[in-house]
Design a protein around this motif. Structure first.
Motif, short mmCIF file in Angstrom:
data_model
loop_
_atom_site.label_atom_id
_atom_site.label_comp_id
_atom_site.label_asym_id
_atom_site.label_seq_id
_atom_site.Cartn_x
_atom_site.Cartn_y
_atom_site.Cartn_z
N LYS A 1 18.88 -4.95 8.94
CA LYS A 1 19.76 -3.58 8.58
C LYS A 1 20.68 -3.36 9.52
O LYS A 1 21.77 -2.85 9.19
CB LYS A 1 18.59 -2.28 8.72
N TRP A 2 20.59 -3.69 10.68
CA TRP A 2 21.81 -3.53 11.98
C TRP A 2 22.75 -4.61 11.70
O TRP A 2 23.64 -4.85 12.68
CB TRP A 2 21.20 -3.50 13.32
N GLY A 3 23.19 -5.04 10.63
CA GLY A 3 24.03 -6.01 10.39
C GLY A 3 23.74 -7.34 10.93
O GLY A 3 24.39 -8.38 10.97
N ASN A 4 22.27 -7.73 10.51
CA ASN A 4 21.88 -9.13 10.67
C ASN A 4 22.10 -9.73 12.06
O ASN A 4 22.50 -10.68 12.13
CB ASN A 4 22.49 -9.91 9.54
N ILE A 5 21.57 -8.60 12.83
CA ILE A 5 21.67 -9.40 14.40
C ILE A 5 20.35 -10.07 14.55
O ILE A 5 19.61 -9.91 13.88
CB ILE A 5 21.89 -8.19 15.41
N PRO A 6 20.66 -11.01 15.60
CA PRO A 6 19.46 -11.86 15.98
C PRO A 6 18.37 -11.26 16.63
O PRO A 6 18.73 -10.17 17.37
CB PRO A 6 19.97 -12.95 16.88
N PHE A 7 17.26 -11.51 16.23
CA PHE A 7 15.97 -10.83 16.84
C PHE A 7 15.10 -11.90 17.54
O PHE A 7 14.78 -13.09 16.83
CB PHE A 7 15.13 -10.01 15.88
N TYR A 8 14.71 -11.65 18.62
CA TYR A 8 13.83 -12.58 19.42
C TYR A 8 12.78 -11.64 19.81
O TYR A 8 13.08 -10.50 20.40
CB TYR A 8 14.46 -13.28 20.83
N GLU A 9 11.82 -12.39 20.21
CA GLU A 9 10.52 -11.74 21.28
C GLU A 9 10.56 -12.51 22.39
O GLU A 9 10.52 -13.97 22.26
CB GLU A 9 9.23 -11.99 20.27
N THR A 10 10.30 -12.11 23.24
CA THR A 10 10.41 -12.50 24.66
C THR A 10 9.27 -12.33 25.72
O THR A 10 8.47 -11.12 25.27
CB THR A 10 11.82 -12.39 25.39
N SER A 11 9.09 -13.02 26.55
CA SER A 11 8.01 -12.47 27.75
C SER A 11 8.80 -12.94 29.07
O SER A 11 9.12 -14.15 29.27
CB SER A 11 6.86 -13.25 27.69
N ALA A 12 9.12 -11.96 29.89
CA ALA A 12 9.71 -12.23 31.30
C ALA A 12 8.60 -12.88 31.87
O ALA A 12 8.96 -13.56 32.69
CB ALA A 12 10.10 -10.96 31.81
N ARG A 13 7.34 -12.27 31.66
CA ARG A 13 6.14 -12.71 32.48
C ARG A 13 5.87 -14.36 32.18
O ARG A 13 5.87 -15.13 33.23
CB ARG A 13 4.98 -11.99 32.19
N CYS A 14 5.97 -14.66 30.93
CA CYS A 14 5.69 -16.22 30.73
C CYS A 14 6.80 -16.89 30.45
O CYS A 14 6.89 -18.05 30.04
CB CYS A 14 4.69 -16.31 29.53
N LYS A 15 7.94 -16.36 30.60
CA LYS A 15 9.33 -17.19 30.31
C LYS A 15 9.54 -17.70 29.17
O LYS A 15 9.71 -18.79 28.91
CB LYS A 15 9.30 -18.51 31.41
N ILE A 16 9.42 -16.87 28.00
CA ILE A 16 9.66 -17.20 26.75
C ILE A 16 10.88 -16.60 26.18
O ILE A 16 11.16 -15.52 26.31
CB ILE A 16 8.19 -16.67 26.04
N ASN A 17 11.70 -17.63 25.86
CA ASN A 17 12.97 -17.07 25.17
C ASN A 17 13.86 -16.22 26.00
O ASN A 17 14.79 -15.60 25.49
CB ASN A 17 12.78 -16.13 23.76
N VAL A 18 13.66 -16.24 27.18
CA VAL A 18 14.70 -15.65 28.13
C VAL A 18 16.13 -15.91 28.34
O VAL A 18 17.11 -15.22 27.87
CB VAL A 18 14.01 -15.43 29.60
N ASP A 19 16.22 -17.28 28.48
CA ASP A 19 17.56 -18.04 28.47
C ASP A 19 18.24 -17.70 26.99
O ASP A 19 19.32 -17.46 26.85
CB ASP A 19 17.19 -19.29 28.88
#
Ligand code: GDP
Ligand code: MG
Length: 184
Positions: A137-155
């Motif tokens: 809805k917000w203009g097709n912006i990318p969505f990620y789920e991250t975990s700073a704790r487990c270092k998921i998708n941070v970079d």
């Protein structure tokens, strides 16, 4: 070297500082002073190009909305962070996103929607589907789920913003050239 001004936004406690410090210093900070607003510099190579990222980790402590307007004006790319364990933090982002668009005169702005604390699956309150729908809805912006704790998708979230900014710059450059040819 190209410089990129990135801004990390979202309600208190969603993990803005944890994500920023994880990205910049590769460590997970369990307790970070929630009132500290700081900017960090990190040099990275993205798509075989050296980039200097300047990252503002906001704390929502600014006394005047004018100050928020200012860093939104200066920022080139925005991480909109909520916690998947809190619906309120997810809903809070709508207002921030509106403010960004207003400050940027409703031009296309590089943004990423980030659902942090994905390691806390058993405390999840925001479904992936709802977040994805909103990102669309917000203009097709990318969505990620991250975990700073487990270092998921941070970079990935920071790199995505840089790539969006690069694409936008390339498009603007093309338009500028076309315009110049037309008036000659
Ligand atoms: P900020 O106010 O948005 O800057 O949030 P902080 O980075 O200070 O994090 C708030 C709290 O959430 C701290 O207790 C962190 O340890 C915790 N936290 C941050 N990121 C994660 C994450 O990815 N997973 C988990 N389980 N906790 C996190
Ligand atoms: Mg913080």
């Amino acid at each position: 070297m190209r410089e990129y001004k990135l801004v990390v936004l979202g309600s208190g406690g969603v993990g803005k500082s944890a994500l920023t410090v994880r990205f910049v210093q590769s460590i997970f900070v369990e307790k970070y002073d929630p009132t500290i607003e700081d900017s960090y510099r990190k040099q990275v190579e993205i798509d075989s190009q050296e980039c200097m990222l300047e990252i503002l980790d906001t704390a929502g402590t600014e006394q005047f909305t004018a100050m928020r307007d200012l860093y939104m004006k200066n920022g080139q790319g925005f991480l909109l962070v909520f916690s998947i364990t809190s619906t309120v933090t997810f809903d809070d982002l709508s207002q921030l996103k509106e403010q960004i668009l207003r400050v940027k005169d409703y031009e296309a702005v590089p943004m990423v929607l980030v659902g942090n604390k994905t390691d806390l699956e058993n405390e999840r309150m925001v479904s992936k589907e709802d977040a994805f729908d909103r990102a669309q809805k917000w203009g097709n912006i990318p969505f990620y789920e991250t975990s700073a704790r487990c270092k998921i998708n941070v970079d990935e979230v920071f790199y995505d913003l840089v790539r969006q900014i690069n694409r936008q710059t390339a498009t603007k450059e093309k338009q500028r050239k076309r315009f110049r040819c037309n008036i000659l």
